[in-house]
Write a protein that holds these residues in place. Structure first.
Motif, PDB file in Angstrom:
ATOM      1  N   TYR A 278     -63.834  -6.003 -85.103  1.00 45.77           N
ATOM      2  CA  TYR A 278     -64.880  -5.278 -84.394  1.00 45.77           C
ATOM      3  C   TYR A 278     -65.908  -6.223 -83.777  1.00 45.77           C
ATOM      4  O   TYR A 278     -66.016  -7.400 -84.144  1.00 45.77           O
ATOM      5  CB  TYR A 278     -65.594  -4.311 -85.346  1.00 45.77           C
ATOM      6  N   TYR A 279     -66.673  -5.665 -82.851  1.00 46.03           N
ATOM      7  CA  TYR A 279     -67.861  -6.334 -82.320  1.00 46.03           C
ATOM      8  C   TYR A 279     -69.031  -5.394 -82.543  1.00 46.03           C
ATOM      9  O   TYR A 279     -68.920  -4.185 -82.308  1.00 46.03           O
ATOM     10  CB  TYR A 279     -67.708  -6.629 -80.827  1.00 46.03           C
ATOM     11  N   SER A 280     -70.152  -5.938 -83.004  1.00 45.43           N
ATOM     12  CA  SER A 280     -71.330  -5.125 -83.261  1.00 45.43           C
ATOM     13  C   SER A 280     -72.566  -5.834 -82.719  1.00 45.43           C
ATOM     14  O   SER A 280     -72.764  -7.022 -82.994  1.00 45.43           O
ATOM     15  CB  SER A 280     -71.489  -4.864 -84.762  1.00 45.43           C
TER      16      SER A 280
ATOM     17  N   THR B  71     -71.707  -0.581 -85.508  1.00 47.29           N
ATOM     18  CA  THR B  71     -70.260  -0.760 -85.577  1.00 47.29           C
ATOM     19  C   THR B  71     -69.878  -1.529 -86.832  1.00 47.29           C
ATOM     20  O   THR B  71     -68.837  -1.278 -87.436  1.00 47.29           O
ATOM     21  CB  THR B  71     -69.743  -1.478 -84.316  1.00 47.29           C
ATOM     22  N   HIS B  72     -70.733  -2.459 -87.230  1.00 47.55           N
ATOM     23  CA  HIS B  72     -70.503  -3.186 -88.485  1.00 47.55           C
ATOM     24  C   HIS B  72     -70.520  -2.219 -89.674  1.00 47.55           C
ATOM     25  O   HIS B  72     -69.665  -2.303 -90.562  1.00 47.55           O
ATOM     26  CB  HIS B  72     -71.566  -4.263 -88.662  1.00 47.55           C
TER      27      HIS B  72
ATOM     28  N   ALA C  29     -67.369  -0.347 -89.765  1.00 49.70           N
ATOM     29  CA  ALA C  29     -66.267  -1.195 -90.220  1.00 49.70           C
ATOM     30  C   ALA C  29     -66.224  -1.273 -91.742  1.00 49.70           C
ATOM     31  O   ALA C  29     -65.151  -1.254 -92.350  1.00 49.70           O
ATOM     32  CB  ALA C  29     -66.403  -2.584 -89.612  1.00 49.70           C
TER      33      ALA C  29
ATOM     34  N   ARG D 176     -63.206  -8.736 -89.783  1.00 50.90           N
ATOM     35  CA  ARG D 176     -63.413  -9.862 -88.872  1.00 50.90           C
ATOM     36  C   ARG D 176     -64.159  -9.381 -87.640  1.00 50.90           C
ATOM     37  O   ARG D 176     -64.010  -8.244 -87.213  1.00 50.90           O
ATOM     38  CB  ARG D 176     -62.074 -10.483 -88.455  1.00 50.90           C
ATOM     39  N   THR D 177     -64.951 -10.285 -87.073  1.00 51.00           N
ATOM     40  CA  THR D 177     -65.688  -9.964 -85.858  1.00 51.00           C
ATOM     41  C   THR D 177     -65.335 -10.973 -84.777  1.00 51.00           C
ATOM     42  O   THR D 177     -64.465 -11.823 -84.970  1.00 51.00           O
ATOM     43  CB  THR D 177     -67.202  -9.937 -86.144  1.00 51.00           C
TER      44      THR D 177
ATOM     45  N   TYR E   8     -65.340 -15.002 -87.794  1.00 51.17           N
ATOM     46  CA  TYR E   8     -64.695 -14.648 -86.540  1.00 51.17           C
ATOM     47  C   TYR E   8     -63.182 -14.543 -86.749  1.00 51.17           C
ATOM     48  O   TYR E   8     -62.595 -15.297 -87.519  1.00 51.17           O
ATOM     49  CB  TYR E   8     -64.988 -15.691 -85.470  1.00 51.17           C
TER      50      TYR E   8
ATOM     51  N   SER F 115     -65.693  -1.039 -81.469  1.00 52.44           N
ATOM     52  CA  SER F 115     -66.612  -1.597 -80.483  1.00 52.44           C
ATOM     53  C   SER F 115     -67.670  -0.576 -80.098  1.00 52.44           C
ATOM     54  O   SER F 115     -67.369   0.623 -80.036  1.00 52.44           O
ATOM     55  CB  SER F 115     -65.838  -2.005 -79.220  1.00 52.44           C
TER      56      SER F 115
ATOM     57  N   LEU G 170     -65.009  -8.142 -77.342  1.00 53.75           N
ATOM     58  CA  LEU G 170     -63.760  -7.692 -77.966  1.00 53.75           C
ATOM     59  C   LEU G 170     -62.611  -7.753 -76.958  1.00 53.75           C
ATOM     60  O   LEU G 170     -61.501  -8.180 -77.289  1.00 53.75           O
ATOM     61  CB  LEU G 170     -63.919  -6.279 -78.514  1.00 53.75           C
TER      62      LEU G 170
END
Length: 205
Positions: A9-11, A16-17, A20, A38-39, A61, A77, A88
Motif C-alpha cells: 500500500y501507499y499512505s 490507508t495504513h 492495511a 509493505r509500502t 519498502y 491506495s 503505487l
C-alpha cells in the motif's frame, strides 16, 4: 499449509495504513496464513531525487522479489482523481519482469482505498487498481453481500473491495464497520490462497 499474503500500500495521511493493518488482522485469522505489510516511497517532483532505502516509520519498502514470491496480494491506495496514487503505480510499472515470467498468475488478489469525500472516486479507484492485477493473471476477490457491513455502512465499503471515508481533512478514523470489512477481505484472500495451494498440492500428488 502455510501461505503469506503481501499487503502492499501507499499512505499519505495514515488512513490507508490503518486499513492495511486491519487487512493483516483478517489474514492472520486464517490458520496457517501470515501477512507481510509493505509500502512504497513517495514519488518526487525532482526526477533526480532518491528515497532513503528505509522509511522513517512504518513497514519497509516493498521489493519486486517480495511481490513475486507472495501467495496472494492485497493492494491499497488513496484515490487520486479516481485512480491509484502515483507511488503505487510507479512500483507496479516496474513489474514487467514478473509479468513475463507469470510469477503472479493464478494467485488471489484484492484492492482497497481511502477517499476524502463520499463520492470521491472509491469505486473507480478500486476498479482501476484491478487492471494491472488482471494483466498479471491474478484471481480478483471482492466483498460479497453476505458481509453485513456492506448494507450497514454509510461511509466506506463496496463489493469491489474495502474502502474508507477519511474526510476533507483526512482526519476521520477507520470506523468499526469499515475495519470489519477490511478484516473480512483479508481473510477472503488468505482463505483463497490456502485453497489454491491445497489444490495445487493435491494435483501434484
Amino acid at each position: 499449509m502455510s501461505c503469506e499474503i503481501l499487503v502492499l500500500y501507499y499512505s499519505r495521511h495514515g488512513a490507508t495504513h490503518a486499513m492495511a493493518r486491519q487487512m493483516a488482522h483478517g489474514i492472520e485469522r486464517v490458520a496457517g496464513a501470515s501477512a507481510r505489510l509493505r509500502t512504497v516511497p513517495a514519488v518526487s517532483e525532482v526526477s533526480e531525487a532518491t528515497a532513503s532505502p528505509i522509511p522513517e516509520a512504518g513497514p519497509p519498502y516493498a521489493s519486486l522479489e517480495e511481490l513475486g514470491e507472495c501467495d496472494g496480494l492485497i493492494l491499497g491506495s488513496p484515490t487520486r482523481f479516481g485512480n491509484m496514487a502515483a507511488p503505487l503505480k510507479h512500483f507496479l510499472d516496474q513489474s514487467a519482469g514478473l509479468w513475463l515470467s507469470g510469477a503472479l498468475a493464478g494467485k488471489p488478489a484484492a484492492v482497497f482505498t481511502s477517499t476524502g469525500s463520499l463520492h470521491g472516486g472509491q469505486e473507480s479507484t478500486l476498479l482501476s487498481m484491478m487492471l494491472p492485477l488482471l494483466h498479471h493473471g491474478m484471481y480478483l476477490l471482492g466483498l460479497p453481500y453476505t458481509e453485513a457491513g456492506l448494507t450497514e455502512t454509510t461511509t466506506g465499503g463496496t463489493p469491489y473491495g474495502a474502502s474508507h471515508l477519511a474526510g476533507g481533512e483526512a482526519d476521520r478514523e477507520v470506523d468499526d464497520t469499515e475495519a470489519a470489512l477490511c478484516r473480512a477481505l483479508g481473510a477472503r484472500v488468505a482463505d483463497a490462497a490456502q485453497r489454491l495451494a491445497t489444490g495445487h498440492a493435491g494435483a501434484a500428488r
